[in-house]
Structure formats: structure tokens, C-alpha cells
Design an enzyme around this catalytic site. Sequence first.
Site, PDB file in Angstrom:
ATOM      1  N   TYR A 142    -125.407 -30.090  16.786  1.00  0.00           N
ATOM      2  CA  TYR A 142    -126.295 -30.934  15.980  1.00  0.00           C
ATOM      3  C   TYR A 142    -125.529 -31.410  14.756  1.00  0.00           C
ATOM      4  O   TYR A 142    -124.857 -30.613  14.084  1.00  0.00           O
ATOM      5  CB  TYR A 142    -127.523 -30.130  15.543  1.00  0.00           C
ATOM      6  N   ASP A 237    -117.669 -30.419  11.605  1.00  0.00           N
ATOM      7  CA  ASP A 237    -118.943 -30.412  10.888  1.00  0.00           C
ATOM      8  C   ASP A 237    -119.195 -28.971  10.437  1.00  0.00           C
ATOM      9  O   ASP A 237    -119.622 -28.125  11.216  1.00  0.00           O
ATOM     10  CB  ASP A 237    -120.060 -30.919  11.806  1.00  0.00           C
ATOM     11  N   LYS A 265    -125.800 -27.730   3.072  1.00  0.00           N
ATOM     12  CA  LYS A 265    -126.437 -26.419   2.958  1.00  0.00           C
ATOM     13  C   LYS A 265    -125.892 -25.581   1.791  1.00  0.00           C
ATOM     14  O   LYS A 265    -126.313 -25.804   0.659  1.00  0.00           O
ATOM     15  CB  LYS A 265    -126.376 -25.708   4.307  1.00  0.00           C
TER      16      LYS A 265
HETATM   17  C1  LIG Z   1    -128.160 -28.818   9.166  1.00  0.00           C
HETATM   18  C2  LIG Z   1    -127.001 -29.499   9.792  1.00  0.00           C
HETATM   19  C3  LIG Z   1    -126.753 -30.854   9.625  1.00  0.00           C
HETATM   20  C4  LIG Z   1    -127.727 -31.767   8.919  1.00  0.00           C
HETATM   21  O1  LIG Z   1    -127.871 -31.452   7.593  1.00  0.00           O
HETATM   22  P1  LIG Z   1    -129.220 -31.935   6.830  1.00  0.00           P
HETATM   23  O2  LIG Z   1    -128.991 -31.522   5.421  1.00  0.00           O
HETATM   24  O3  LIG Z   1    -130.341 -31.228   7.519  1.00  0.00           O
HETATM   25  O4  LIG Z   1    -129.305 -33.403   7.000  1.00  0.00           O
HETATM   26  C5  LIG Z   1    -125.589 -31.393  10.132  1.00  0.00           C
HETATM   27  N1  LIG Z   1    -124.715 -30.621  10.792  1.00  0.00           N
HETATM   28  C6  LIG Z   1    -124.905 -29.312  10.988  1.00  0.00           C
HETATM   29  C7  LIG Z   1    -123.877 -28.507  11.685  1.00  0.00           C
HETATM   30  C8  LIG Z   1    -126.071 -28.705  10.512  1.00  0.00           C
HETATM   31  O5  LIG Z   1    -126.279 -27.415  10.752  1.00  0.00           O
END
Ligand SMILES: *Cc1c(COP(=O)(O)O)cnc(C)c1O
Length: 428
Positions: A142, A237, A265
Site C-alpha cells: 500500500y 516507501d 507516520k
Molecule cells: C500509511 C502508509 C501510506 C499512506 O500514508 P497516509 O499518511 O495514510 O497518506 C503510504 N505508504 C505506506 C507504506 C503506508 O503504510
Amino acid sequence: MTTSEQLFEKAKTLIPGGVNSPVRAFRAVGGNPLFIKSAKGPYITDEDGNQYIELINSWGPMILGHAFEPVEKAVRDAIQYSFSFGAPTRKEVEMAELITQMVPSVEKVRMVNSGTEATMAAIRVARGFTGRDKIIKFEGCYHGHGDSFLIAAGSGAVTMGTPDSPGVTKATAADTLTAPYNDLAAVEALLDANHNQIAAIILEPVVGNMGCVLPEAGFLTGLRELCTKQGILLIFDEVMTGFRLAKGGAQERFGITPDLTTMGKIIGGGMPVGAYGGRADIMNVVSPAGPVYQAGTLSGNPIAMSAGLAMLHHLNAHPEVYTRLEEIGDKLVTGFRNGLVKAGLNYTINHIGSMFTLFMTERPVTNFTEAKSCDLPLFGRYFHAMLKRGVYLAPSQFESLFLSVALTDDLIDQIIRANEESLLEIVG
Ligand SMILES: *Cc1c(COP(=O)(O)O)cnc(C)c1O
């Protein structure tokens, strides 16, 4: 009716599905979501006054426990100077300097307001830098809700993507190719079939978003080599893994240097913050240094920067945080494994550092297809059995748990006991 139930009923009339982010609605586990009033240290408390031990921690940011004093103080100190200027600040410079010191691949960095913004910008930069349109992502990874990332795979690894959500155009889907995680051969096949057309390969270097799934030996190195050979940008990511699996994220832990990194995060200490960064020559294409446009009225917001800086300074100055997170992770997972044995179950636990998932399947889980083989109704029952015993898990099988250093040894024992009892309850 509980207060949470009343709030949810009203919320459903005002907010789509009653929530501002889908997984919060508890649809994957059934039942009514808890409406949260407050949290401190290892505990979260709902509107009905029920207190739970936290194993989500706002999906990662509360790595030091909720309302960690230095972060709280930094925010209190900052608000007296106003909340936003839309102009450069000293704190943004400090933040950029700290990130470049902590994250090995990052020479220049741009702050944004969420992980989604970070990944959307990173692939635009990759396209602008390489002059190519297509990207490769992995099934079950994701990367936020940007159109390009809401693509599921077809049946085969070389199948063209089809949109996973109405509203994503076919043209966008056609530019996003997908491969199974941990399948280097599938990536090579995609590269052969799309010669000189791939701008970037993006992945979670450790996946949190299909449950916790680890890269197999050689997978990350293999991707790094393929990208280097073919002029493709490798994007890690690290929105979940950054500042968690090590001070410098998964790239430090595995010793692999991506070209671009996306963060979120933890980087905001709980405030809405994201960032993307990488090699200086690549980041120099970003506006106003270069032609690739990306902007944000509230980007680098002084309150958010204050929270994030306090968090990152603490992590940078206290390597023992990471030692303790490893200890907590090992202790909990050992206890969970013993619980499985006692319940006569042979289910899979994937674990690295302060991330782990108990999968309700006896198969190893190395990709999304395997993750989907789990017994989801059983997971739902397990989730509610744990909640009843005061442990707040992610309300879906396809999520990792995130540990914080606020967990004491007593709390860890309490969680291990809850797990044992819950497993016995659901199989009994
Ligand atoms: C949570 C997440 C996102 C998206 O971040 P948001 O702040 O929710 O937009 C993107 N990549 C990874 C790996 C994530 O866990």
C-alpha cells in the site's frame, strides 16, 4: 447502547461509512468501532471509559508511547508563535538536516502533509527525472490512495493492471504494472516486456500493509541491481518502516540504498506529516529548483515540524530505544508462539523488530496471495477475544502490529496471557 455505538450511528449519517479512513470502521472484523477519547503511554481510552493496551499506536507514530512528554512540550512551546505562516522557517531547515543525517539515502528532502502525498510526489519526480511513464508496484503493498497505486494485479505477473477502485482511469492503470512481492523473476519479465519504459519500482522494503511480510534473501539486492542496470529509480516507501526498523529505517537495517525514499507516520510524531527525499541530483528536479511541480500551503507547518523534530531528536539521541523495541518484539512473539503451541495451532507469525503479524494460516506468508489464504472469520473472532481482554489490535488480518517502548514487561506478560486465552477461546 454504548457511547461509541451512539457516535457511530450518528457518524454514519454524516461521514461516508461513519469514518474518515476505511479500516477504522471494523468492517473486516465485524462489530462497532471504538470512538477514542484519549491515550497516554501504552494505553488508549474510548468514549465509554474502557482502557486498552495499544498495539496499533496510530499505525506507527506513537513509537515512544502516546502523548510522549518531549513531543507534547514541543507542541505547547510552538503554538504561542502562531500555527502557520506559509513561509520558510528555521524548523524546516533543522528537520531536513536531521532527516539527511538519519536516513542513509537522503541528501535532499521535501516535506509534505501525508504519506499519500509523499508517494504521489515521488513517482512524479521519478517520471520527470527519467522521462518514462510506467511504474512497477507489488501486489499487497500500500502506498496511500493516489490513483496510480490503487491497482490490483491480474492473474499473471506480466498482466496489465486493472483499477482496484472505481474512479481510477484505465490510462492510469495501464501505467502501473504489478508483480507478486518477493518475485524477482516476475519483475524481470515486466522489465523485458517494457524495455526503457519503467520510471520507478516502488515497494515497502518490509511490508506492513498485507500484514507483516519480509523481503526474502536477495530480493532487495536484486531489485537494486536491476534498477541500477536499467536506469530505473528504486523507491523505498518507508512510511511505516522509517525510523522504526532502525534509526535510518529498513534501508539501514538491510544495507540497501534506494534512489528515493518516502516517509510519514513517525516523522510527524502524530501530526499529519510526510516527506520524500533522496539523491540530490534527482531531488533537484523538484520545483522551484527544477521543472517538476509539487507544492503545499501547509507543508512544513511549524506545529507539525515541532512535533516531528522532538520525536526524531529523541530517536536519534537514544539508540537504546531500538534495542528495547527488539527485546519487546522478541518477547511478545516468543509468547505468541507458545500460545499457538498450547492451543494446538500451527499458524504463521511474521516478525521483524517492532512489527509482527499472526496470520491465521499454516502456510508461510511471503506475498499477497498467501496472505489472502488466511481464515478471516477466525481472525475476526480472535480480534474481538483480544479486545474483550483489553488489547487493542489492528482491526484487520492484513495489517502489521506496531509496538512502542511504552510497553513494560508486565504489560507484555498481560498481552501474552490475553493471546493464549483468546486462541483457546476461538478454537474451543
Ligand atoms: C500509511 C502508509 C501510506 C499512506 O500514508 P497516509 O499518511 O495514510 O497518506 C503510504 N505508504 C505506506 C507504506 C503506508 O503504510
